[in-house]
Write an enzyme that holds these catalytic residues in place. Sequence first.
Site, PDB file in Angstrom:
ATOM      1  CB  THR A 243      -0.967   0.007   1.202  1.00 45.00           C
ATOM      2  OG1 THR A 243      -0.235  -0.232   2.401  1.00 45.00           O
ATOM      3  CG2 THR A 243      -2.053  -1.033   1.030  1.00 45.00           C
TER       4      THR A 243
ATOM      5  CE  LYS B 288       0.491  -3.344   2.881  1.00 45.82           C
ATOM      6  NZ  LYS B 288      -0.249  -2.716   4.007  1.00 45.82           N
TER       7      LYS B 288
ATOM      8  CB  THR C  15      -2.829  -4.339   6.960  1.00 43.54           C
ATOM      9  OG1 THR C  15      -4.042  -3.649   7.133  1.00 43.54           O
ATOM     10  CG2 THR C  15      -2.897  -5.709   7.557  1.00 43.54           C
TER      11      THR C  15
ATOM     12  CD  GLU D 258       2.420   6.149   7.065  1.00 36.67           C
ATOM     13  OE1 GLU D 258       2.073   6.786   8.061  1.00 36.67           O
ATOM     14  OE2 GLU D 258       1.643   5.504   6.351  1.00 36.67           O
TER      15      GLU D 258
ATOM     16  CG  ASN E 288       0.245   9.145  10.065  1.00 37.95           C
ATOM     17  OD1 ASN E 288      -0.501   8.406   9.444  1.00 37.95           O
ATOM     18  ND2 ASN E 288       1.527   8.886  10.248  1.00 37.95           N
TER      19      ASN E 288
ATOM     20  CB  THR F 101     -11.797  11.600   6.324  1.00 31.14           C
ATOM     21  OG1 THR F 101     -10.863  11.274   7.331  1.00 31.14           O
ATOM     22  CG2 THR F 101     -12.996  10.685   6.440  1.00 31.14           C
TER      23      THR F 101
END
Lengths: 410, 410
Positions: B158, B184, B195, B282, B405, B410
Amino acid sequence: MTDTAPQNDPTTPNALPKGIRFAGVAGGIKASGKPDVSLIVTDRPAVMAGVYTTNQIVAAPVILTRSKTPTATGRVVVTNSGNANACTGDEGMQNAKAMCALAAELTGCDAADVMVMSTGVIGQPLPMQKVRAGIESAAGKLGDAEADFLASADAICTTDQFRKTVSQAVSIRGHEYCIAAMCKGAGMIAPNMATMLGVVMTDAPIGPKAAQTSLKEIANQTFNRVSVDGHMSTNDTVMLVCTGMSESENVQELTVEELAVWQEAATQVALKLAKMLVADGEGAARFFEVRVSGAANDDDAFVIAKTVAASPLVKTAITGGDPNWGRIVSAAGYAGPKIEPERTCLVIDGVMVFENGTPLSIDAAKLSSAMKSNSEVLADLKVGDGPGTASFWASDLTEAYVRFNSLYTT
Amino acid sequence: MTDTAPQNDPTTPNALPKGIRFAGVAGGIKASGKPDVSLIVTDRPAVMAGVYTTNQIVAAPVILTRSKTPTATGRVVVTNSGNANACTGDEGMQNAKAMCALAAELTGCDAADVMVMSTGVIGQPLPMQKVRAGIESAAGKLGDAEADFLASADAICTTDQFRKTVSQAVSIRGHEYCIAAMCKGAGMIAPNMATMLGVVMTDAPIGPKAAQTSLKEIANQTFNRVSVDGHMSTNDTVMLVCTGMSESENVQELTVEELAVWQEAATQVALKLAKMLVADGEGAARFFEVRVSGAANDDDAFVIAKTVAASPLVKTAITGGDPNWGRIVSAAGYAGPKIEPERTCLVIDGVMVFENGTPLSIDAAKLSSAMKSNSEVLADLKVGDGPGTASFWASDLTEAYVRFNSLYTT
């Protein structure tokens, strides 16, 4: 007297508890020249209780003061800021004892009746010449005026951006008692490992056992429910000083029912201070409350609320005003206590976003705008049908926090 | 074949386990057009085991796959990225089953023998038309070449910045077996709750019970000892696929001693992948290992190492290359397990900074330079004289992490 600025209304009766004098001075421990030594001295022997960090790496002043409380013969709380006297070995304990001995000598009491607190950089010996000079200076400036109280509150601060004091009256048995309190912030900035220090003072007649029990419950409902970054200091201390039980006056101790009234008021005082701690968290832009209900019991609800509040992903979502409910719900899912996913509901700032395990269609942009316009965000999370509830308050996580704390300053 | 770039040496024998075909394609689930559907298909019924997130808020594919493992008749692992199929209610479970049914139909097996994994945004229904198209396309491209393996590894990613694969040979009973694995990353970026997904594959003959036990131990030593931000996903899954136990060939299962040899090699493979996860966290600028010794037992050592690695104050000190030992020592002090403060020692990148509870005089500037020049920092913390040891690997905490983050997406 307002919550945050007692200096604004000095005419309020009982602005400060009777029988206590204060001083705050600059002894030169802080390179900045800001105040760094505080004295709080009771006129007569007072009840003193304490709650302390549960960190196993614990500073000398905590070890020493912890060994003296609860007591019915306390007289002094001496505090220095700018140096935590932590991880300082035997010399650290000798210095903590020397601070008590000097304060006792200057105020005319026994060293056993002096409590000591320290906050600031860890791992460096206390500059005792400056500490002594500060205590001597403070002892010469003790007073019971509001300015003295505020000077004391200023002298316990480290990286705090504003002074934290609260004062409130409580009426019991037809008598008006005062609860006044000060604290300093939990924000941390390298190389200081700042500390949560607090002193709650009252002229209500409370005995040492009751004071200790009550203080523990107050702290559990307030200071133990806030977090800036979840790192527990080596020096965290909250003291309760009660001047109302002078043996000479034969005052009757509060009954259990009366104590409950006092404790409710003191909890409100402490909660206001605790929220100030969070609002003053390093780099904090926004402040949020996680309110959990429906857990099996209050302890479970507390663990869930604390876990959600500690998640860096939740904190950064709050920073960004992002109603990212998946982060909140999933943090509850890994907290540990049992939850009921099919009965889990989440309301952010009054908008239900997740109902009984199913996402709702919401106007995310509108909710984000609302979150951004509030300095405080409320996440109301129901995790089942149990009776357990708890609230936890935390600061968000900003780039400024990282910048402050990653600066090389050792 | 090197650890991180199996494509660099395609001539190595046993670069991939025998009896497995792979495919990775772009089905259009990701708006970016990047690969998002992976198929891993065994030629014959294979042993498949799995370890899963312990989050109570758990995605449909986890619930479904968990119910099927361990098995001796597994045939397919179908994975989509770009959508986690989490918090999606009954429809989510229907969609997870539909993925299995389609993959079974296309590969000629039973849906019960198909495992499914998903990763990506949560709370949104799977775009089944695209998912179906992706599975159909992948089924038409299955192959056992290295390029096919790598395409599959790419399709499970991802927000990963680089592909994560490891391959290694292990010699047992005079026979050379292969262990190849892909995973991943655990980095998370709004609105994706990414995930940790992983598949470890081998052609060694291992039965389903042994595979399940061994996988759990491998994960405990590797994937459960790394952290980017401590947030546990709704979808975390690691699968073990063993093709060596074909019933038709009557191959003998590895003995306990042989399995131990295999497991040691597989643990090394998984550890390399786990470290890649952290390195790709990240916003991660630096990577650190907390190595704890002297605890009462390994479990205590693990809790201490994990607590130190999770502290935002420790993480930001690592970011800044700041040898701020007080943060590390005090995090150990609040972790929970008993430590011996007077016997606590800390060595950072080979320099002892704290010895038996006493700070040492160090050249902090020099140590900071050394920390900054390393992409990996080692904090070696002794907390007493007990036999317990543990390591934990984590990324640091940077302004870039917060920026990613806290973006409103959204």
